[in-house]
Design an enzyme around this catalytic site. Structure first.
Site, mmCIF file in Angstrom:
data_model
loop_
_atom_site.group_PDB
_atom_site.id
_atom_site.type_symbol
_atom_site.label_atom_id
_atom_site.label_comp_id
_atom_site.label_asym_id
_atom_site.label_seq_id
_atom_site.Cartn_x
_atom_site.Cartn_y
_atom_site.Cartn_z
ATOM 1 N N ASN A 10 0.864 -1.183 0.000
ATOM 2 C CA ASN A 10 0.000 0.000 0.000
ATOM 3 C C ASN A 10 0.900 1.232 0.000
ATOM 4 O O ASN A 10 1.502 1.568 1.012
ATOM 5 C CB ASN A 10 -0.888 -0.027 1.259
ATOM 6 C CG ASN A 10 -1.676 1.253 1.442
ATOM 7 O OD1 ASN A 10 -1.807 2.060 0.512
ATOM 8 N ND2 ASN A 10 -2.217 1.448 2.637
ATOM 9 N N LYS A 12 0.024 4.296 -0.331
ATOM 10 C CA LYS A 12 -0.626 5.499 0.227
ATOM 11 C C LYS A 12 -0.435 6.679 -0.736
ATOM 12 O O LYS A 12 -0.424 6.468 -1.942
ATOM 13 C CB LYS A 12 -0.097 5.791 1.633
ATOM 14 C CG LYS A 12 -0.118 4.524 2.506
ATOM 15 C CD LYS A 12 0.137 4.776 3.951
ATOM 16 C CE LYS A 12 0.055 3.440 4.685
ATOM 17 N NZ LYS A 12 0.132 3.581 6.127
ATOM 18 N N HIS A 96 -9.410 1.794 5.189
ATOM 19 C CA HIS A 96 -8.093 1.945 5.821
ATOM 20 C C HIS A 96 -8.224 2.909 7.002
ATOM 21 O O HIS A 96 -8.960 3.888 6.941
ATOM 22 C CB HIS A 96 -7.072 2.466 4.802
ATOM 23 C CG HIS A 96 -5.679 2.380 5.331
ATOM 24 N ND1 HIS A 96 -5.166 3.317 6.207
ATOM 25 C CD2 HIS A 96 -4.704 1.456 5.165
ATOM 26 C CE1 HIS A 96 -3.940 2.960 6.546
ATOM 27 N NE2 HIS A 96 -3.633 1.837 5.927
ATOM 28 N N GLU A 98 -6.454 5.220 8.049
ATOM 29 C CA GLU A 98 -6.177 6.640 7.772
ATOM 30 C C GLU A 98 -7.418 7.319 7.202
ATOM 31 O O GLU A 98 -7.681 8.497 7.474
ATOM 32 C CB GLU A 98 -4.983 6.755 6.809
ATOM 33 C CG GLU A 98 -3.674 6.473 7.536
ATOM 34 C CD GLU A 98 -2.607 5.811 6.679
ATOM 35 O OE1 GLU A 98 -2.736 5.795 5.450
ATOM 36 O OE2 GLU A 98 -1.635 5.293 7.274
ATOM 37 N N GLU A 168 -5.016 -4.340 10.815
ATOM 38 C CA GLU A 168 -3.978 -3.305 10.916
ATOM 39 C C GLU A 168 -4.176 -2.495 12.191
ATOM 40 O O GLU A 168 -4.915 -1.497 12.189
ATOM 41 C CB GLU A 168 -4.065 -2.366 9.703
ATOM 42 C CG GLU A 168 -3.854 -3.055 8.376
ATOM 43 C CD GLU A 168 -3.311 -2.080 7.339
ATOM 44 O OE1 GLU A 168 -2.198 -2.304 6.863
ATOM 45 O OE2 GLU A 168 -3.993 -1.082 7.044
ATOM 46 N N GLY A 174 2.969 2.650 10.596
ATOM 47 C CA GLY A 174 3.945 3.724 10.394
ATOM 48 C C GLY A 174 4.745 4.081 11.632
ATOM 49 O O GLY A 174 5.404 5.121 11.665
ATOM 50 N N SER A 214 3.709 -1.723 10.129
ATOM 51 C CA SER A 214 5.166 -1.839 10.254
ATOM 52 C C SER A 214 5.683 -3.244 9.951
ATOM 53 O O SER A 214 6.655 -3.698 10.567
ATOM 54 C CB SER A 214 5.641 -1.361 11.630
ATOM 55 O OG SER A 214 5.309 0.010 11.802
#
Ligand code: PGA
Length: 251
Positions: A10, A12, A96, A98, A168, A174, A214
């Site tokens: 991904n 992003k 996701h 985010e 996730e 991240g 990560s």
């Protein structure tokens, strides 16, 4: 039942079309002999055309990072599933964290996106995962089960087997703070148990549950050794073609 591993990158909001094509030139020769796992790259929308060209005839599949919940209409700035299908994509990420966090995407919208993707004959990768507070207060499993219940509300078992779930944990994305293999396995087993209860065990056994947060070349082997981890969804580690190819070789 042996489930084929899925390694999905991904990107992003990173890489222009030109950078994506350069990535493909470096990545593809390194993975061309890989056939035992499914490989997928999810670039930004604006790099889909370049990537569709670059990946043609390769073992690497192409995915999008999001889609509109409606098929067409007056929705300025949105992108429909049929627009995405023009790029021969196979998968679309949905929900996701985010997007849930910064764009206020809620469970009801995510459920609509799941449906639009399935109707188009594509595979949704539903992202779920708790934040640090849920985990600290031991509500992580209930929280994720709530996300699953909402996303699969209107889907029957034959729809469900055509989906992928990505666990996730938000605290791992991240941050370099990867979930331990025990934490990840425990949640993946919990997700599979939920699927088994909601549908049936045959459906649950067939579905792929992949891990993101990560994941990298150093920790992918231990994560993938776990019985209920059926692949990975790396973000940062997928941006470097050499690192992502190494992960594919390890998987
Ligand atoms: P990360 O991102 O690997 O950079 O933590 C994973 C994701 O958000 O999909």
């Amino acid at each position: 039942m042996a489930r084929k591993l899925l390694l999905a990158g991904n990107w992003k909001m990173q890489k222009t079309a030109r950078e994506a094509a350069a990535y493909a030139r470096e990545f593809l020769p390194r993975v061309k002999a890989i056939s035992t796992i499914d490989l997928l790259l999810c670039p930004p929308f604006t790099a889909l055309a370049a990537m569709a060209d670059a990946l043609k005839g390769s073992v690497v599949q192409l995915g999008a990072q999001d889609v509109c919940w409606k098929e067409s209409g007056a929705l300025t700035g949105e992108i429909s599933v049929s627009m995405l299908k023009e790029f021969s994509i196979s998968h679309i990420l949905v929900g996701h964290s985010e997007r849930r966090q910064y764009l206020d995407e809620g469970n009801a919208l995510i459920a609509e996106k799941m449906k639009v993707i399935l109707v188009a004959g594509l595979i949704p990768i539903l992202c779920v995962g708790e934040n640090a507070m849920h985990r600290k207060t031991k509500r992580h499993l209930t929280f994720v089960q709530g996300q699953l219940a909402a996303a699969f509300k209107d889907l029957n078992a034959s729809d469900a087997v055509r989906t992928v779930i990505a666990y996730e944990p938000i605290w791992a994305i991240g941050t370099g703070n990867t979930a331990t293999q025990k934490q990840a396995q425990e949640m993946h087993a919990g997700i599979r148990a939920w699927l088994s209860k909601h549908y049936n065990s045959a459906t649950a056994e067939r579905m792929r549950i992949i891990y993101g947060g990560s994941a990298n070349a150093d920790n992918c082997r231990t994560l993938l050794e776990q019985p209920d981890i059926d692949g990975l969804l790396p973000g940062g580690a997928s941006l470097d073609p050499a690192v992502f190819a190494t992960m594919a070789e390890i998987a």
